[in-house]
Design an enzyme around this catalytic site. Structure first.
Site, short mmCIF file in Angstrom:
data_model
loop_
_atom_site.label_atom_id
_atom_site.label_comp_id
_atom_site.label_asym_id
_atom_site.label_seq_id
_atom_site.Cartn_x
_atom_site.Cartn_y
_atom_site.Cartn_z
CG HIS A 460 53.26 50.91 41.33
ND1 HIS A 460 53.50 52.31 41.81
CD2 HIS A 460 52.41 50.46 42.14
CE1 HIS A 460 52.95 52.23 43.07
NE2 HIS A 460 52.26 51.19 43.34
CD GLU A 697 22.87 31.23 44.97
OE1 GLU A 697 23.94 31.71 44.80
OE2 GLU A 697 21.88 31.98 44.81
CG ASP A 721 27.29 30.41 46.89
OD1 ASP A 721 28.19 30.46 47.76
OD2 ASP A 721 26.77 31.66 46.74
CB CYS A 768 25.36 33.28 36.17
SG CYS A 768 24.43 33.04 37.61
#
Length: 838
Positions: A460, A697, A721, A768
């Site tokens: 943690h 893509e 992609d 993007c």
């Protein structure tokens, strides 16, 4: 065994829908590399034994267990996908290696909600790892309950005489550091076995005095090899050299991983030469800092004389517990406000522990016996910690650290100490093991770095340190605690080193590097709100990828020129029904409102493939990535897209809203949506319509960019992609992830063709995908004609700064040459030469 030929019926180890392996969203399991079997999407929280047998292997991180049935069949029971990365968090193993178990006996329990939130998928597997000797025949592919008959296991008939391999040749050896996240757990072990089976030679792995045949999945997993540990490999036989090289490559090629969630790889301690004045540890959070070393000590209590008034002491403990509860509540409120999900999860667990009756009852009992509240509380926690640590599970050891944290907090409240650390800002803090609340306080206190004698890189505290940007080393050993207070040290977390006696020159060099880094970040942030212009005056828009209005507000604060991609899937997932038009409209409007006067590009729903919706049952597909995805789904379920377009047409002002269509492969798809949009505008009596763009893509869209640009207002390249479709490599494929690089010359050629096609119709092109956030790629993208980069909000200042140091005409000239190179690594090398990163 005596009943080796007996047919065996396996019962369901979990309750839930049954899937064939081919439908499992993981290439290693789905391909059968591990063996034959079945999968279940679980609805319960306990995994049960599917038959009587012996536990032959328990995964170090508690997410998998292997049984050997009485007829010799070996069964791997694996809970969830990529669950090894949780490092045991959320799992509790109920059996030990070597134990005999009965059919239906509980084997492991897990926290359904926690594990579901943190892992890739809960789909769990029952795999026959010695499928060469046995065959699995499904009894049912419907939903099952624990104990229902699920598979028949039948021994395969021996196929003739075993082939004798000539093992007379020399044995060849090599050694390699394991690159696989979480070490050699089930998936990497299957890849190693698959690699070994491609050769005639026999190969073995050797680690920590034990050896295992590379043919044996259980053998490999039983070596318990951790990430970054070094193993020896030996091969003997006619093709030993080739087998050895293939295995070394397989061991050193990391499985696909999500880099932004990855813990920094621990640096192995094994075989590292001792260095005078240097302590070696494991990097839990990266960075390089210098400063005075200060030790943080735990609270020590005086001896308890006993005979206290129980009523008074109980009252004191109750008051202290209330104080700590309200402190943790405040921390949780802040964490939720700032969307710090890691921090929220950790302190929600603390709050639950604070309510634990085992702790409270034990403390109350001690107080009744005359103990002081301080000692009663301290002892009740120590007893629980002792129990947890003896179980030998990393998850439970982490829980013990959380308990120690609560011990300190409640003691401080009882003793009336103000929460004050006697440590100056800029110090490097040393401790046996820091707790999460220590870390939050120290971070606010302005310390420069953290180092611990104990601890782990996935604890943690490590998660919080990375979130706060605090360099942190763990597992440095007890020598750390013997150092002189306030001595000047260098903490090189990236290198896993704490330099105890740095020279004056070394200190000055590190301090200068720190200053340079801080100044550079400050300068980048100071200019983040101004336009990004190249040296020769070309304006490049730097926008942000976001998934909510909160992220959009964060992007605007970081200097975003707009939203380059709003993923609308966030509205559709993790629910039982689709959001209605009103809910969608409010969500899109809130993003527009959060962005001031900037434009927002909203991508229509992109589900299908690997992103399924419970309320939208799609036909099972052999290859979902090549199936009903993106815009294709809208053709099958037009009412979904219609509703989304209506919601988008109701936002205001419409001029700031741009619509982006995913997975377009032909012009007709665009024309169909364009006509639908026009019809809706007419129906709603709108004089204005939003701009409509197309995602590039798939290679088909890049090759048709000129034809698409004739009917689209802009093009936006999704490099993630586009990479996998162009290179025919699944981004999630275990052995190929490192090769799916968007700077591959083939990708660059498609980007160049997209920009050239768009330019014919004066359309702009944005990127993007992840490549837009890579500063090394910025000059190449500008050079190929990209005019908008959409990046993660925290990188806006850095990418804008990168743009300002480039000459666009030079970028164009050099980028043309890059298209002629032969590999992604050649492109990266050339980029470092031409445009070095500062």
């Amino acid at each position: 065994m005596h009943n080796n030929n007996k047919e065996l019926t396996l019962s369901a180890p979990l309750s839930g829908p049954v899937l064939t392996l081919a439908k499992v969203p993981d290439p290693v399991f789905a391909s059968g590399a591990m063996g034959d079997g079945i999968a279940i999407d679980p609805l319960n929280d306990t995994l049960h034994a599917p038959c009587a047998g012996v536990v032959v292997h328990v995964a170090r991180t508690g997410h998998a267990v292997t049984l050997r049935a009485d007829n010799g069949a070996e069964l791997l029971l694996h809970l969830g996908l990529d669950t090894v990365e949780l490092q045991g968090e959320g799992f509790s193993m109920l059996v030990k290696e070597g134990a005999r178990v009965a059919n239906g006996q509980p084997l492991l329990r897990y926290d359904l909600d926690k594990v579901a939130q943190q892992c890739k998928s809960l789909v769990s597997l029952m795999i026959l790892t010695n499928s060469q000797d046995f065959q699995a025949r499904p009894i049912t592919l419907k939903s099952v309950k624990v104990g229902d008959p699920l598979l028949h296991i039948v021994r395969r008939l021996a196929s003739g005489v075993p082939v004798e391999v000539d093992l007379s040749g020399a044995e060849v050896h090599g050694h390699i550091r394991i690159a696989h996240r979480g070490g050699l757990h089930a998936r990497p072990a299957a890849l190693i076995r698959q690699t070994a089976q491609g050769f005639k030679s026999k190969s073995q792995l050797h680690f920590a005095g034990k050896s295992a045949s590379c043919d044996s999945l259980i053998g490999i997993m039983s070596l318990a090899v951790g990430e970054q540990e070094e193993v020896q490999v030996s091969s003997q036989g006619p093709d030993a050299e080739a087998a050895l090289q293939a295995l070394l490559t397989a061991l050193s090629t990391a499985l696909a991983q999500d880099s932004h969630t990855a813990a920094p790889a621990p640096i192995a301690q094994r075989n590292r030469p001792a260095e005078a004045g240097v302590l070696h540890g494991v990097c839990a959070a990266p960075g390089l800092v210098a400063g005075p070393l200060f030790r943080l000590n735990a609270i020590s209590l005086p001896v308890d004389a006993g005979s206290h008034d129980p009523a008074q002491q109980l009252q004191a403990l109750d008051t202290a517990l209330s104080v700590v509860r309200s402190e943790i509540d405040h921390t949780l409120t802040q964490a939720r406000k700032h969307k710090n999900t890691d921090e929220e999860a950790i302190f929600a667990a603390h709050l639950a522990l604070l309510e634990d009756p085992a702790l409270l009852d034990a403390a109350a009992h001690s107080i009744d016996q005359g103990s002081a509240a301080t000692h009663a509380w301290s002892q009740s926690i120590d007893v629980q910690c002792e129990v947890l640590q003896q179980l030998g599970s990393p998850l439970l050891a982490e829980r013990a650290n959380d308990l120690r944290d609560l011990k300190q907090r409640v003691l401080r409240a009882l003793l009336g100490e103000t929460w004050h650390y006697d440590i100056p800002p800029g110090a490097i803090v040393a401790a046996h093991e820091l707790t999460p609340s220590d870390l939050l306080q120290l971070s606010q206190h302005g310390v420069a770095g953290l180092c611990m004698a104990a601890g782990g890189a996935t604890s943690h505290v490590a998660i919080l340190a990375r979130g706060k940007g605090l360099p942190c080393l763990v597992a440095l050993g007890s020598t750390l605690l013997d150092q002189v207070q306030a001595q000047a040290v260098v903490l090189d977390a990236d290198g896993g080193r704490l330099e105890l006696t740095p020279s004056t020159e070394r200190l000055a060099e590190v301090q200068q590097a720190q200053l340079d880094h801080q100044q550079r970040r400050a300068q980048q942030q100071a200019k983040a709100h101004t336009p990004a212009l190249t040296l020769d005056g070309l304006h490049v828009e730097v926008a942000a990828n976001v998934a909510s209005s909160a992220e959009a507000a964060d992007a605007l604060a970081n200097g975003a020129d707009g939203v380059g991609l709003l993923r609308t899937e966030f509205l559709f997932v993790d629910r039982n029904t689709a959001p209605d038009e009103q809910e969608q409209r409010l969500a899109y409007q809130s993003v527009l409102d959060a962005m001031g006067d900037k434009s927002v590009i909203i991508r229509t729903i992109d589900v299908g493939g690997d992103k399924q919706l419970d309320y939208l049952p799609l036909p099972a597909e052999a290859n979902p990535v090549l199936g009903l995805r993106g815009i294709r789904l809208a053709q099958v379920r037009p009412e979904l897209l219609d509703q989304q377009l209506r919601a988008l047409l109701h936002v205001s002002p419409l001029s700031r809203c741009r619509i982006l269509l995913p997975m377009v492969t032909e012009v007709d798809e665009l024309l169909h949506i364009r006509q639908r949009l026009d019809a809706l505008c007419t129906e709603l009596e709108l004089t204005q319509r939003p701009e409509l763009g197309v995602m590039i893509e798939v290679p088909a869209a890049a090759l048709l960019a000129e034809q698409l640009a004739e009917h689209a207002d802009f093009l936006s390249i999704g490099t993630n992609d586009l990479s996998q479709y162009t290179l025919a490599m699944d981004r999630d494929h275990a052995g190929l992830a490192s090769r799916v690089d968007a700077l591959h010359p083939a990708l660059l050629r498609l980007i160049a063709q997209t920009c050239a096609g768009a330019a014919v119709h004066n359309r702009w092109v944005g990127v993007c995908g992840a490549l837009a956030s890579d500063p090394l790629a910025t000059p190449v993208l500008i050079g190929l004609g990209v005019s908008e980069l959409s990046v993660s909000p925290v990188q806006i200042g850095e990418i804008k700064d990168r743009v300002r140091h480039l000459d666009a005409s030079e970028c164009r000239r050099i980028s043309q040459g890059l298209l002629k190179l032969s590999s992604a690594s050649a492109v990266r090398h050339a980029c470092h030469q031409h445009w070095p990163l500062s």
